[in-house]
Design a protein around this motif. Structure first.
Motif, mmCIF file in Angstrom:
data_model
loop_
_atom_site.group_PDB
_atom_site.id
_atom_site.type_symbol
_atom_site.label_atom_id
_atom_site.label_comp_id
_atom_site.label_asym_id
_atom_site.label_seq_id
_atom_site.Cartn_x
_atom_site.Cartn_y
_atom_site.Cartn_z
ATOM 1 N N VAL A 282 5.399 -10.084 0.440
ATOM 2 C CA VAL A 282 3.854 -10.659 0.457
ATOM 3 C C VAL A 282 3.191 -9.682 1.109
ATOM 4 C CG1 VAL A 282 3.896 -12.294 2.012
ATOM 5 C CG2 VAL A 282 5.403 -12.842 0.798
ATOM 6 N N MET A 283 3.699 -8.532 2.313
ATOM 7 C CA MET A 283 3.271 -7.680 2.388
ATOM 8 C C MET A 283 2.388 -7.251 1.892
ATOM 9 S SD MET A 283 1.271 -6.429 5.026
ATOM 10 C CE MET A 283 1.877 -6.199 7.308
ATOM 11 N N GLU A 284 3.150 -6.440 0.813
ATOM 12 C CA GLU A 284 2.501 -5.580 0.200
ATOM 13 C C GLU A 284 1.564 -5.982 -1.199
ATOM 14 O OE1 GLU A 284 6.387 -2.783 -0.015
ATOM 15 O OE2 GLU A 284 6.386 -4.253 -1.730
ATOM 16 N N ASN A 285 1.944 -7.063 -0.913
ATOM 17 C CA ASN A 285 0.742 -8.369 -1.956
ATOM 18 C C ASN A 285 -0.648 -8.613 -1.371
ATOM 19 O OD1 ASN A 285 1.036 -8.977 -5.047
ATOM 20 N ND2 ASN A 285 3.571 -9.161 -3.746
ATOM 21 N N THR A 286 -0.495 -8.635 -0.521
ATOM 22 C CA THR A 286 -1.461 -8.911 0.350
ATOM 23 C C THR A 286 -2.666 -7.359 0.903
ATOM 24 O OG1 THR A 286 -0.492 -10.311 1.889
ATOM 25 C CG2 THR A 286 -2.125 -10.126 2.660
ATOM 26 N N LEU B 280 -6.568 -3.922 -0.114
ATOM 27 C CA LEU B 280 -6.642 -2.813 0.334
ATOM 28 C C LEU B 280 -6.793 -1.064 0.242
ATOM 29 C CD1 LEU B 280 -6.156 -4.517 3.894
ATOM 30 C CD2 LEU B 280 -8.617 -4.398 2.163
ATOM 31 N N GLU B 281 -5.090 -1.284 -0.018
ATOM 32 C CA GLU B 281 -4.715 0.212 -0.906
ATOM 33 C C GLU B 281 -5.555 0.674 -2.532
ATOM 34 O OE1 GLU B 281 -0.871 -0.277 -1.483
ATOM 35 O OE2 GLU B 281 -0.446 0.786 -3.333
ATOM 36 N N ILE B 282 -6.130 -0.164 -2.835
ATOM 37 C CA ILE B 282 -6.541 -0.006 -4.107
ATOM 38 C C ILE B 282 -8.651 0.405 -3.367
ATOM 39 C CG2 ILE B 282 -8.644 -0.754 -5.791
ATOM 40 C CD1 ILE B 282 -5.789 -2.355 -6.684
ATOM 41 N N ASN B 283 -8.358 0.364 -2.707
ATOM 42 C CA ASN B 283 -9.676 0.779 -1.767
ATOM 43 C C ASN B 283 -9.658 2.247 -0.943
ATOM 44 O OD1 ASN B 283 -12.647 0.785 -1.307
ATOM 45 N ND2 ASN B 283 -12.306 -1.163 -0.094
ATOM 46 N N GLY B 284 -8.241 2.685 -0.555
ATOM 47 C CA GLY B 284 -7.704 4.199 -0.041
ATOM 48 C C GLY B 284 -7.934 3.633 1.269
ATOM 49 N N MET B 285 -7.652 2.447 2.046
ATOM 50 C CA MET B 285 -7.117 2.052 3.601
ATOM 51 C C MET B 285 -6.124 2.483 3.736
ATOM 52 S SD MET B 285 -7.164 -1.447 5.545
ATOM 53 C CE MET B 285 -9.364 -1.119 5.501
#
Ligand SMILES: Nc1ncnc2c1ncn2[C@@H]1O[C@H](COP(=O)(O)OP(=O)(O)OP(=O)(O)O)[C@@H](O)[C@H]1O
Ligand SMILES: [Mg+2]
Lengths: 346, 295
Positions: free
Chosen positions: A126-130, A134-139
Motif C-alpha cells: 500500500v505504501m509503495e503504491n501510494t 512521487l517516486e516517478i517524479n524523483g522525490m
C-alpha cells in the motif's frame, strides 16, 4: 455556473478508431452516424465533436451508458489516447500540443488518475503504491513516504501500509488508488468509473470520502460514471454522453427538471427527485405566513421532513445573507418529489 | 513417366561440389578469423577456469554450507536444505567431487551467459513486433536442430575445449530464457501499464519498476529451464572437451562400465534436482504478493 473559471476546455474533439481515421473524419463531420460508420466503413466512432468547459475546483461528472465514449473522453484529458482531431486546453495550454517531456511533466504534476479496476501495482505494498507517482517524479523515498502517509491516513488505511493489494478488499484497494492519485498534489483528478466496481454501500462510503476531501482540497475533478444516482449525488456539473456525443450538460437540477430528450428523461424518471431539487428552484413569492426558515440550497426531501415536523405547512426560504426570499408549501414539496410522468397525468 | 518416380535430384557431382563449396568457405573463414574469435572468447575461458579453480579450492564443508545457505535463503524450506546437503555429501563420498565442481562451474557460467544474453533479447522481443518476428524462428531452429549439428561448426572454428563446449551449451539452453522473458513482459496487465503512463512514467521507469518486476516469476522460470537444459547438455558437451560429470559418463558408454555411468548420471540428476528446487521455490516466493485472502 457560467461565472466559474474554466479549468479544462475541450474543443471540437473527435476520436475515430480504425485503420484510416483521418479520412473518416470528413464523413463524420458530414453527418455519418456511429452505426453507419461501423457497418459501412468498419471504423468505430469514439467521440464526435465534443465541446465541454469544466469548471475549476468543481466536480464535473461525465455520464453515459457503456460504450458511449466516457473512458475515451477522460483519456484525452491526460492524452493517454491521441485524438483524431480537436483540442484540449488546460490552464491555457493545449495538452495535445505538448512534446513528450512536457506531457510527462504534466502527468506527474498536474493531473492524476483513479481507475475502475484500481490498476494498483500488485507487487508493491500500500505504501509503495501510494508513493509511486512521487517516486516517478524523483522525490526521495523518505520524503515521499512522509507525504504518502498523510494521504493513507486521509483515506482511512493507516495500519495497512505494509499490506499488498491482493490482501485488501475492493473498497480498500480503491482507497489506495485514491491515495496514490492524491499524493502527487496534482490539482486535476481524473476518475474513470472509480467506484463502479464496488458494492453499493461501499460505493456510497467512497463518495462520502471524495466529497469530504473535495470540501477542503478544491480540486478539479472529472468523474466518469454510468450511474445517474451517483452523478446527481456528487456532480456540480453533469455532461451526458451518448454514442460519442454530448447530448446535454448542466447542473444536476437542470438535468432532472429539464431533460433535453426522451433518452435523458428515461434515465431520470426513476430518480429520487427530492434529493436533487433545491428549495430555491421551486419557491414562490414570500408571504407573511409562519414557517421554519431554510436555506435555498436545501434539498426538497430534507425540507419536506422539517416542514412535516413543524406546526406550519410551509417553509420560508432564505438566501446566503439569511434574508427570506420566498416560501415553499408542503404541497409544492410533494409535487416536486413526484415523478414527471405521474405529474403530467394529474 | 520417369520424372514422377525419379526425384529430380541435383547431380551427384554437383551435390559434392556444393557441399565442398560450403566446407571450403567455412574453412577459409575459420583460417581467417578463427584466432580472432578465439581471442574474443578468451576472457570467458579465463573466467571459467578461475571459477573452476575457486570451487575446487573451496573446502568441501564450506561449499556444502554455502549451497545449504543459498537454499535456505531462496526457499525457506528445511527439507530442500537438508536434501541438498546430503546429496552433495554423497556425491563427494562416492568420489565425484572434482567432476561435480567442474560441472557446477560450467553451469554457473552458462547460466550467467544465458541471463546476460537472454534477458535483453527477451526485453527487445517484447517491445517490438518486428524483433519478435525475426527472433522467434531463430529460437525455433535453436531448439529443434540436433545439438550434434551445431557442434560441427563450433568445433571447426574453435577446436576441442571448454569454450566450444560452453557455446554449445549456451545455444541449447538459451531459448527458454528469451522466450519466458518475452512472455512475462507481454503478460503484464495492460491496465497497470496504463496507470504507469498516467502517472508520467518514462519507458525506462515502466520497464524497471513495472514490467520486469511483474515478469520476474516468468523470468525465473526461464532461468530454471536454462539451468535444467544446460545440465542435460553436459554429457554431449563433454564430447568436445568439457570436463566434468559428462566425461565419465561418456567413458562408461564406450567401455560398458555400468556402475560408473549410473553413479555419474545420478550425480547429474542430483545436481539438477538441487538447482531446480532452489530456483523454483525462489521463483514461487517472488509471487507471494499474489496470494492473499479472498479473491
Ligand atoms: N482501442 C479501441 N479500438 C476500437 N474501438 C474502441 C477502442 N477503444 C474504445 N473503442 C470503442 O469506442 C467506443 C467508446 O468506448 P469507451 O471505452 O470510451 O466507452 P465507455 O463509455 O467508457 O464504456 P464502458 O462503460 O463500457 O467503460 C466503444 O464503442 C468502444 O467499442
Ligand atoms: Mg469505460
Amino acid at each position: 455556473m457560467s461565472d466559474m473559471e474554466t479549468k479544462i476546455e475541450i474543443k471540437n474533439l473527435y476520436k475515430i478508431f480504425g485503420n484510416d481515421p483521418q479520412s473518416m473524419l470528413e464523413k463524420v463531420r458530414g453527418g455519418v452516424t456511429k452505426d453507419e460508420l461501423n457497418d459501412q466503413y468498419n471504423h468505430v466512432l469514439g467521440l464526435s465533436d465534443i465541446n465541454l468547459k469544466m469548471p475549476a475546483k468543481g466536480l464535473q461528472v461525465v455520464m453515459g451508458l457503456s460504450g458511449s465514449g466516457k473512458s475515451t473522453l477522460i483519456r484525452h484529458i491526460n492524452r493517454l489516447i491521441e485524438p483524431t482531431a480537436g483540442e484540449v486546453w488546460i490552464d491555457g495550454e493545449n495538452v495535445l500540443a505538448m512534446n513528450e517531456k512536457s506531457l510527462r511533466h504534466f502527468r506527474r504534476n498536474r493531473a492524476s488518475m483513479v481507475f475502475q479496476k484500481f490498476a494498483l501495482l500488485p507487487h508493491r505494498t500500500v505504501m509503495e503504491n501510494t508513493i509511486y507517482g512521487l517516486e516517478i517524479n524523483g522525490m526521495s523515498e523518505s520524503k515521499a513516504k512522509k507525504q504518502a502517509a498523510h494521504w493513507i491516513d486521509r483515506v482511512g488505511l493507516t495500519g495497512f501500509e505494509e499490506n499488498y493489494p491482493s490482501q485488501l478488499s475492493g473498497g480498500m484497494q480503491q482507497r489506495v488508488g485514491l491515495a496514490r492519485a492524491l499524493a502527487t498534489d496534482a490539482d486535476i483528478l481524473l476518475m474513470d468509473e472509480a467506484f463502479s466496481a464496488l458494492d453499493p454501500l461501499i460505493r456510497t462510503d467512497m463518495q462520502d470520502i471524495l466529497l469530504d476531501l473535495q470540501k477542503e482540497l478544491h480540486k478539479t475533478i472529472v468523474f466518469i460514471t454510468h450511474d445517474l444516482e451517483e452523478a446527481l449525488r456528487i456532480g456540480d456539473q453533469i455532461a451526458i454522453l451518448r454514442d460519442g456525443q454530448v447530448i446535454q450538460q448542466g447542473s444536476p437540477q437542470q438535468i432532472v427538471l429539464k431533460p433535453k430528450d426522451d433518452y435523458i428523461a428515461d434515465f431520470t424518471k426513476d430518480i429520487n427527485r427530492g434529493r436533487v431539487i433545491q428549495l430555491k428552484t421551486i419557491m414562490k413569492a414570500p408571504n407573511d405566513q409562519p414557517g421554519p426558515e431554510l436555506p435555498g440550497e436545501m434539498l426538497v426531501e430534507d425540507a419536506a421532513q422539517l416542514v412535516t415536523e413543524s406546526p406550519s405547512s410551509q417553509a420560508r426560504v432564505t438566501n446566503d445573507a439569511g434574508e427570506v426570499v420566498g416560501v415553499v408549501g408542503i404541497n409544492d414539496l410533494i409535487r416536486a418529489m413526484a415523478r414527471p410522468d405521474i405529474d403530467s397525468r394529474l | 513417366m520417369d520424372w514422377l518416380t525419379e526425384f529430380p535430384e541435383l547431380g551427384r557431382r554437383d551435390l559434392r561440389d556444393f557441399r565442398k563449396g560450403i566446407d571450403e568457405g567455412f574453412k577459409s573463414f575459420t583460417r581467417e578469423y578463427g584466432e580472432n574469435i578465439e581471442n574474443f572468447f578468451d576472457p570467458l575461458l579465463q573466467f571459467l577456469i578461475w571459477l573452476e579453480r575457486l570451487l575446487l579450492a573451496t573446502p568441501w564443508p564450506l561449499f556444502i554450507l554455502i549451497v545449504a545457505g543459498l537454499g535456505w535463503l531462496a526457499s525457506r524450506n528445511i527439507k530442500i536444505v537438508i536434501g541438498s546437503a546430503i546429496s552433495l555429501f554423497l556425491i563427494g563420498y562416492l568420489g565425484m567431487w572434482e567432476d561435480t565442481m567442474s560441472t557446477v562451474s560450467i553451469i554457473i557460467v552458462c547460466t550467467l551467459l544465458c541471463i546476460g544474453i537472454g534477458l535483453p533479447t527477451g526485453i527487445l522481443m517484447s517491445r517490438s513486433k518486428r524483433a519478435q518476428s525475426i527472433i522467434t524462428p531463430i529460437l525455433d531452429v535453436m531448439q529443434t536442430i540436433p545439438s550434434f549439428v551445431y557442434l560441427i561448426p563450433v568445433v571447426m572454428l574453435l577446436g576441442i575445449g571448454k569454450v566450444p563446449g560452453l557455446i554449445a551449451v549456451v545455444i541449447y539452453a538459451l531459448p527458454p530464457m528469451i522466450r519466458l522473458t518475452n512472455l512475462g513482459i507481454r503478460l503484464v496487465d495492460r491496465e497497470v501499464l496504463e496507470a504507469a503512463d498516467a502517472f508520467g512514467a518514462s519507458s525506462w521507469q515502466k520497464l524497471t519498476q513495472v514490467q520486469i518486476p511483474l515478469a520476474l516469476p516468468n523470468i525465473f522460470a526461464g532461468v530454471n529451464q536454462t539451468i535444467m537444459m544446460s545440465l542435460a547438455m553436459v554429457v554431449i558437451a563433454s564430447m568436445i572437451g568439457v570436463t566434468g560429470l559428462g566425461q565419465p559418463v561418456l567413458k562408461a558408454i564406450s567401455n560398458q562400465y555400468l556402475a560408473m555411468g549410473l553413479l555419474n548420471g545420478m550425480a547429474i540428476v542430483a545436481l539438477a534436482i538441487i538447482f531446480d528446487r532452489i530456483s523454483q521455490s525462489y521463483g514461487k516466493r517472488l509471487q507471494n504478493y499474489r496470494g492473499g485472502h479472498d479473491e
